[in-house]
Design an enzyme around this catalytic site. Sequence first.
Site, PDB file in Angstrom:
ATOM      1  N   HIS A  55       4.633  -3.497  -5.192  1.00  0.00           N
ATOM      2  CA  HIS A  55       4.979  -2.604  -4.086  1.00  0.00           C
ATOM      3  C   HIS A  55       3.766  -1.750  -3.729  1.00  0.00           C
ATOM      4  CE1 HIS A  55       5.513  -0.085  -7.582  1.00  0.00           C
ATOM      5  NE2 HIS A  55       5.768   0.999  -6.869  1.00  0.00           N
ATOM      6  N   ASP A  75      -0.375   3.792  -7.181  1.00  0.00           N
ATOM      7  CA  ASP A  75      -0.735   3.421  -8.560  1.00  0.00           C
ATOM      8  C   ASP A  75      -0.730   1.906  -8.786  1.00  0.00           C
ATOM      9  OD1 ASP A  75       2.058   3.888  -8.181  1.00  0.00           O
ATOM     10  OD2 ASP A  75       2.419   3.888 -10.332  1.00  0.00           O
ATOM     11  N   HIS A  76      -0.241   1.128  -7.797  1.00  0.00           N
ATOM     12  CA  HIS A  76      -0.200  -0.332  -7.931  1.00  0.00           C
ATOM     13  C   HIS A  76      -1.168  -1.055  -6.991  1.00  0.00           C
ATOM     14  CE1 HIS A  76       3.523  -0.254 -10.435  1.00  0.00           C
ATOM     15  NE2 HIS A  76       3.531   0.957  -9.910  1.00  0.00           N
TER      16      HIS A  76
HETATM   17 ZN   LIG Z   1       4.257   2.924 -10.338  1.00  0.00          ZN
HETATM   18 ZN   LIG Z   2       6.416   2.978  -7.552  1.00  0.00          ZN
END
Ligand SMILES: [Zn+2]
Ligand SMILES: [Zn+2]
Length: 300
Positions: free
Chosen positions: A64, A68-69
């Site tokens: 997603h 942080d990804h």
């Molecule tokens: Zn995350």
């Molecule tokens: Zn998330």
Amino acid sequence: MAVKLTLTFLGTSAMVPTKERNHQSILLSYKTENILIDCGEGTQRQMRIAGIKPNSITKILISHWHGDHVLGLPGLLQTLAVNGYEKTLRIYGPKGTKQRIKWMLKAFEFTRRLNFKVKEVSNGTIFKSEDFRIESYKLEHKVPCVGYRFVENDKIRILPEKLKKFGIKQSPLVGKLQSGKSVIINHKRIKPEDVGFIEKGRIIGFVLDTGLCENCLRIAENADLLVSEATFKTELSDKAYEYSHLTIKDAAYIATRANVKKLVITHFSQRYKSTNEIEREAKEYFNNVKAAYDFLKVRV
Ligand SMILES: [Zn+2]
Ligand SMILES: [Zn+2]
């Protein structure tokens, strides 16, 4: 001997990175494939430290679009372009991924071209080869989010002594048996199981950023290894619920219900200094569990 299948945890933190933990990213290595699952900020530097060449990446699976990804994505793509990446990079992600990558390319100056293809995924098989397939399933987070499932194909191992017993010498017949089909010899039907055994393919599930939902179980079903987020300790289950995350107990529940062999938990809140306390709690609920740390390697 089974083909080497390795996971390298490049980042194990949740929203805010810490001194010990980088933002999310996991590398799955299998034969010529190097599949990056999420690409948080700093991932390419983590890859360098782990001795992974950026140009070896074949696919990127995005769970997603929370920072942080994905915040490491523009940097990694720039590096690949500068390094003369020659393949076509395959990028998979939830609904909205195509638009977001367009915006990302607009936001930065990309001076070199990079060949890549983006596929938006929801529920089902997203990639298939003769060795494995990858499935994706929608998860329940604050934004569109998917989890992934790597499924290696079952293999038929033919035993020469059994071939002899049935008097099978011809290689086309052996090839047929090897591909899972029966053959007829002297009016007798011989099944692949009669001359060998089925070696079950390995399954790895990736459940990152979600509240507890049915699809967590679907991703994890009978997995040899489940990688699951466990952002909070169970005492903070209210927070987990509020932010659509899992607690350690939730991750263990998924692993137990889905008949998982080994569980590795990751994506820890910055409030936890060491993963020892996390692993200790996890062991109360699930025996074969490990709390991931940056640069942990797991052979499946
Ligand atoms: Zn995350
Ligand atoms: Zn998330």
